[in-house]
Design an enzyme around this catalytic site. Structure first.
Site, PDB file in Angstrom:
ATOM      1  N   ASN A 239      -2.976  -8.749   7.405  1.00 51.55           N
ATOM      2  CA  ASN A 239      -3.937  -8.445   6.179  1.00 51.55           C
ATOM      3  C   ASN A 239      -3.743  -9.373   5.239  1.00 51.55           C
ATOM      4  O   ASN A 239      -4.615  -9.630   4.597  1.00 51.55           O
ATOM      5  CB  ASN A 239      -3.512  -6.936   5.791  1.00 51.55           C
TER       6      ASN A 239
ATOM      7  N   CYS B 279       0.838  -1.199   0.094  1.00 46.88           N
ATOM      8  CA  CYS B 279      -0.100  -0.166   0.045  1.00 46.88           C
ATOM      9  C   CYS B 279       0.872   1.198   0.072  1.00 46.88           C
ATOM     10  O   CYS B 279       2.357   0.940   0.043  1.00 46.88           O
ATOM     11  CB  CYS B 279      -0.881  -0.122   1.254  1.00 46.88           C
TER      12      CYS B 279
ATOM     13  N   GLU C   8       0.129   0.078  15.642  1.00 47.97           N
ATOM     14  CA  GLU C   8      -0.388   1.343  15.237  1.00 47.97           C
ATOM     15  C   GLU C   8      -1.450   1.965  16.113  1.00 47.97           C
ATOM     16  O   GLU C   8      -1.488   3.061  16.629  1.00 47.97           O
ATOM     17  CB  GLU C   8      -1.288   0.908  13.836  1.00 47.97           C
TER      18      GLU C   8
ATOM     19  N   CYS D  18      -8.438   3.206   6.355  1.00 44.97           N
ATOM     20  CA  CYS D  18      -7.778   3.518   5.040  1.00 44.97           C
ATOM     21  C   CYS D  18      -8.457   2.435   3.940  1.00 44.97           C
ATOM     22  O   CYS D  18      -8.685   1.382   4.009  1.00 44.97           O
ATOM     23  CB  CYS D  18      -6.428   3.130   5.109  1.00 44.97           C
TER      24      CYS D  18
ATOM     25  N   SER E 200       1.969  -5.950   2.777  1.00 45.79           N
ATOM     26  CA  SER E 200       3.352  -6.177   2.827  1.00 45.79           C
ATOM     27  C   SER E 200       4.313  -6.849   1.738  1.00 45.79           C
ATOM     28  O   SER E 200       5.568  -7.301   1.855  1.00 45.79           O
ATOM     29  CB  SER E 200       3.779  -6.686   4.185  1.00 45.79           C
TER      30      SER E 200
HETATM   31 FE1  F3S Z   1      -1.107   1.358   4.176  1.00 48.66          FE
HETATM   32 FE2  F3S Z   1      -0.960   3.665   5.288  1.00 48.66          FE
HETATM   33 FE3  F3S Z   1      -3.166   2.530   4.610  1.00 48.66          FE
HETATM   34  S1  F3S Z   1       0.401   2.050   5.923  1.00 48.66           S
HETATM   35  S2  F3S Z   1      -3.023   0.304   4.590  1.00 48.66           S
HETATM   36  S3  F3S Z   1      -1.711   3.402   3.495  1.00 48.66           S
HETATM   37  S4  F3S Z   1      -3.126   3.763   6.394  1.00 48.66           S
END
Ligand code: F3S
Length: 656
Positions: A221, A12, A126, A191, A263
Site C-alpha cells: 500500500n 489504519c 488476506e 475498506c 504500516s
Molecule cells: Fe486496515 Fe482493516 Fe482496512 S487492516 S486497511 S482497516 S480492512
C-alpha cells in the site's frame, strides 16, 4: 516553508489494533509471543518487536507449545484456528473486523452461489485467509481479463473484494462478470481507509513542490501511495525512516507534503517531521518565511488521529453518507464514525434517504471507540440532549420561546421534543381557546415558553398559550397605535347579527353596523355579506380605551346624495315611495339611499292624527321639494302642495 501532513497518514484501524495487541501482551508480561507472519509490513516496527522478544513464525509448525500467537489484521483461514486448537497453542485474534466480516459473508454465501469470486491478489495473506472460509473454492481474479478464463456455465456468481483493492479495478471486474454471467451478486468489501488515504495523498501531492511518502518498500500500500503521489507531484520520495530524507533546495521548495502507508507507525512519521525542522533552520538562514514550529506541526498532524478519542468526548464531524440505518461521519481522522439512526434523531418522520444533510458539520458524542466492529460509535442525540438542557434552561430564564413538534397526545396534555428532550404541554396551556380534541396538534410544530424545568427529574413544561396571548397582544398594540379614522382595512366577516357584522381586521374586531353596509336600505347584513367573506372596510370611529371600532362598507364615491344634489332642486315635483312612518311625518324614497321627509303638516289640508291615517308603506306619492340640504342629507317635501290627501269619512272607512 510550509509542511502539510495528511490526516490519514499512518496506521489504519486494523493495523493499529493488531500492533497495539502485541504491545498489550508485552505489557502484560506474556512470554514467548509470536506473530503469525509479520504483524505489519514495516521493518522498523518488526525490529523493535524483535528486540522486545516477539518472534515471527511463518507456520504453526515453528511455534513452541507454550507460545502465544497473535493472528494479524490480514486474518487466516479456519484450518489455522483448528491447528492451533489441536496443538493447544494460545492465541489472540487481531484479525481486522472488516476482514472478519468478509469471512462471515463468504461462509454464508458459499452454498447459495454457483461460484464464488474474490477480486484480489492470490498470494496476499488476506486473500488466502478469505479463500479458506469457502474451502478454497473461490476463483481469485486480479485483472478483468481473467474473467475470460472462467467457465461460462455458472448462473449465480457472488463476488467479494480484497479490502485494499482500488474501486476502479473492482468496478471493471464487476462489469466484466455481469457481461458474462446471468446473476452477479456483489459484496462491496473494499475498506474505505485505503481509498481515503489515497485520495488525500493525491490532493496534497497536487498542491506541493515536494512529497514524502513514509513506509517500507515491502509494503504494497505504501508503494501504491508513492505511485499516486508521483503522478501528481514529480518530486516525490519514498522513505522508510527520517535518515532517507533527501536534501532540499529551500529556494525552490516552498511546500512539502507528507503521507504514510498503513504500516507506518506514528513515531516514524514524527521523526520525519522532526527532521524537517532542519529544513526550517536552513530556510530561515536563507531569509525564508518562518516555518511552523516542530511542535505545532506535530500537533496539527496528530490532533485528528482519533487516538485521543475516548468515550464521553464531544467532537465535531461531517456527515459523509449513510449505509442502511447507519449514518457515516467523517471525524477528520483515520477512522469512520458511525451513528445508528436511533442515536441520530427521535423524529419518527426522519427519512435517512432524503432528510440527511450530506456534508453538514455536526457535534457528536463518542459512545465507543474501536469497538468489536471496528467503529467509533457516536451519538448525535446525546449531544443534542446535553446542549438541549442548557438551551432549555437558558430559554426558561430568558423567556425565549422554543420550537417543538408535538409527537404524542397523553393524558392531560401533549408531548413534544426539543433536541430529544421531552417537553410536556398541559391541555390548559396548548391554546388560548378551548380545544376539544388535542389530536389536532399532533405532528404540528409549535412555539412554547418553558414555564417549568427540572433537569434532575427530567421534567420540562411548556406553554403555547402564553405565546399565543403575547403574539395577540403584540398585534393588538400595533393595530391600536396605527388606527385612524378613514383608514381602510381588508377584514374577514366573523359573525352576522340583526344589527350588523363583526369584522376581523387582523387580530382586532370592528363593528360594521347594518346601516353602514350600503347607501340604500338593508334589512339584514346577510343580504350583502356572509361569514368568511373578505371585504374592504373603512374606520368611521374608534375608542382605544373601550376597544371599540365602528366601520363602514360604504364608498364615498357611491354616495347617492351627490347625485341627488345635481338631479333635484327646491320646487321640483317628484314621484317618491313611502318607506317609513313616524309620528311626525312620513319618509319617502326619491332614489336608492335618498330619503326625504314629508312632515305630517305637509300631507293633508286638514289635521291628521298620524301619517298612517292617509298613507301606507310602499305607496307612491307626488311631492314637491320645499327644502334641500344634500350636505346634511336632508330633503323636506310637501304632498299637500301638489295633491293633498285628506282622510276618508269614518263610515266609509268601515264599509271598505
Ligand atoms: Fe486496515 Fe482493516 Fe482496512 S487492516 S486497511 S482497516 S480492512
Amino acid at each position: 516553508m510550509e509542511i502539510l501532513v495528511a490526516k490519514t497518514a499512518g496506521y489504519c484501524f486494523g493495523v493499529s489494533r493488531a500492533v497495539n495487541k502485541v504491545f498489550e501482551l508485552l505489557n502484560d508480561g506474556v512470554d514467548n509471543i509470536y506473530t503469525l507472519g509479520p504483524v505489519i509490513h514495516n521493518e522498523q516496527v518488526i525490529k523493535k518487536l524483535k528486540q522486545s522478544g516477539v518472534k515471527v513464525a511463518e507456520k504453526i509448525h515453528d511455534i513452541e507449545e507454550n507460545g502465544h500467537v497473535i493472528i494479524r489484521a490480514h486474518g487466516v483461514g479456519p484450518e489455522v484456528y483448528k491447528e492451533l486448537e489441536e496443538k493447544g497453542i494460545r492465541f489472540s485474534d487481531a484479525t481486522c473486523p472488516y476482514v472478519k466480516r468478509i469471512h462471515k459473508l463468504i461462509m454464508e454465501e458459499k452454498d447459495r452461489c454457483d461460484v464464488l469470486v474474490i477480486v484480489g491478489d492470490k498470494n496476499h495473506p488476506e486473500v488466502i485467509g478469505i479463500n479458506g472460509w469457502c474451502d478454497n473454492s473461490a476463483y481469485i481474479i486480479d485483472d478483468p481479463s481473467q474473467v475470460d478464463d472462467m467457465p461460462s456455465h455458472f448462473e449465480n456468481v457472488c463476488v467479494f473484494a480484497q479490502t485494499t483493492i482500488t474501486s476502479e479495478k473492482w468496478e471493471k471486474i464487476i462489469q466484466k462478470l455481469k457481461n458474462k454471467f446471468k446473476n452477479v451478486k456483489r459484496f462491496d468489501t473494499i475498506c474505505s481507509a485505503t481509498a481515503k488515504r489515497q485520495e488525500e495523498a493525491a490532493e496534497i501531492a497536487s498542491n506541493v513542490d515536494m512529497m514524502v511518502v513514509i513506509g517500507s518498500t515491502n509494503s504494497s500500500n505504501t508503494r501504491k501511495l508513492y505511485e499516486i503521489c508521483k503522478a501528481c507531484c514529480p518530486l516525490t520520495y519514498q522513505v522508510e525512516t527520517s535518515y532517507e530524507l533527501p536534501e532540499v533546495d529551500v529556494k525552490k521548495i516552498k511546500k512539502i507534503g507528507i503521507t504514510a502507508g498503513a504500516s507506518t507507525p506514528d513515531w516514524i512519521i514524527k521523526e520525519v517531521i522532526e527532521k524537517m525542522s532542519e529544513y526550517k533552520a536552513y530556510d530561515e538562514q536563507q531569509g525564508g518565511k518562518e516555518m511552523q514550529s516542530f511542535e505545532e506541526l506535530l500537533d496539527k498532524s496528530f490532533e485528528n488521529s482519533c487516538d485521543s478519542l475516548s468515550t464521553g468526548d464531544i467532537v465535531k464531524g461531517r456527515i459523509q453518507s449513510y449505509k442502511g440505518s447507519e449514518i457515516l461521519v467523517d471525524l477528520g481522522c483515520k477512522y469512520d464514525g458511525v451513528i445508528p439512526l436511533s442515536e441520530f434523531t427521535d423524529d419518527p418522520d426522519f427519512n435517512i434517504q432524503t432528510d440527511l444533510n450530506i456534508g453538514e458539520e455536526i457535534e457528536v458524542f463518542v459512545v465507543r471507540v474501536n469497538d468489536a466492529e471496528g467503529k467509533v460509535t457516536l451519538s448525535k442525540k446525546r449531544v443534542d440532549s446535553i446542549k438541549g438542557w442548557d438551551l432549555l434552561e437558558e430559554a426558561f430564564n430568558s423567556k425565549q420561546p422554543v420550537k417543538i413538534k408535538i409527537s404524542e397526545i397523553v393524558n392531560g396534555g401533549a408531548v413534544g421534543r426539543y433536541r430529544g428532550i421531552r417537553v410536556f404541554v398541559p391541555a390548559s396551556q396548548i391554546s388560548d381557546k378551548y380545544v376539544s380534541d388535542l389530536n389536532e396538534f399532533l405532528n404540528k410544530v409549535i412555539n412554547v415558553r418553558i414555564i417549568d424545568i427540572n433537569k434532575q427529574k427530567k421534567k420540562v413544561v411548556g406553554s403555547h398559550k402564553v405565546i399565543l396571548k403575547e403574539e395577540k397582544e403584540k398585534v393588538e398594540n400595533e393595530f391600536w397605535s396605527n388606527i385612524e379614522v378613514g383608514k381602510k382595512y381588508r377584514g374577514v366577516v366573523k359573525s352576522l347579527s340583526d344589527f350588523g357584522a363583526f369584522i376581523d381586521l387582523g387580530g382586532v374586531d370592528g363593528l360594521l353596523h347594518v346601516s353602514e353596509l350600503a347607501w340604500g336600505r338593508v334589512k339584514h347584513p346577510s343580504e350583502l355579506i356572509k361569514v368568511g367573506d373578505v371585504i374592504e372596510v373603512s374606520v368611521i370611529d374608534f375608542d382605544k380605551d373601550k376597544k371599540k371600532i365602528s366601520l363602514t362598507y360604504k364608498k364615498p364615491e357611491d354616495n347617492p346624495w351627490n347625485i341627488t344634489e345635481a338631479k333635484y332642486k327646491t320646487g321640483d315635483v317628484v314621484k317618491a315611495k313611502v318607506v317609513r312612518m313616524t309620528p311626525f311625518g312620513a319618509f319617502v324614497e326619491l332614489d336608492t339611499g335618498v330619503d326625504g321627509l314629508v312632515h305630517i303638516s305637509q300631507i293633508s289640508n286638514v289635521r291628521i292624527p298620524r301619517p298612517e291615517a292617509v298613507l301606507s308603506i310602499g305607496q307612491e306619492v307626488e311631492a314637491k321639494i320645499i327644502e334641500m340640504n344634500a350636505e346634511a342629507k336632508k330633503i323636506s317635501l310637501s304632498i299637500k302642495e301638489v295633491s293633498p290627501i285628506d282622510p276618508q269619512p269614518k263610515s266609509e272607512e268601515k264599509t271598505q
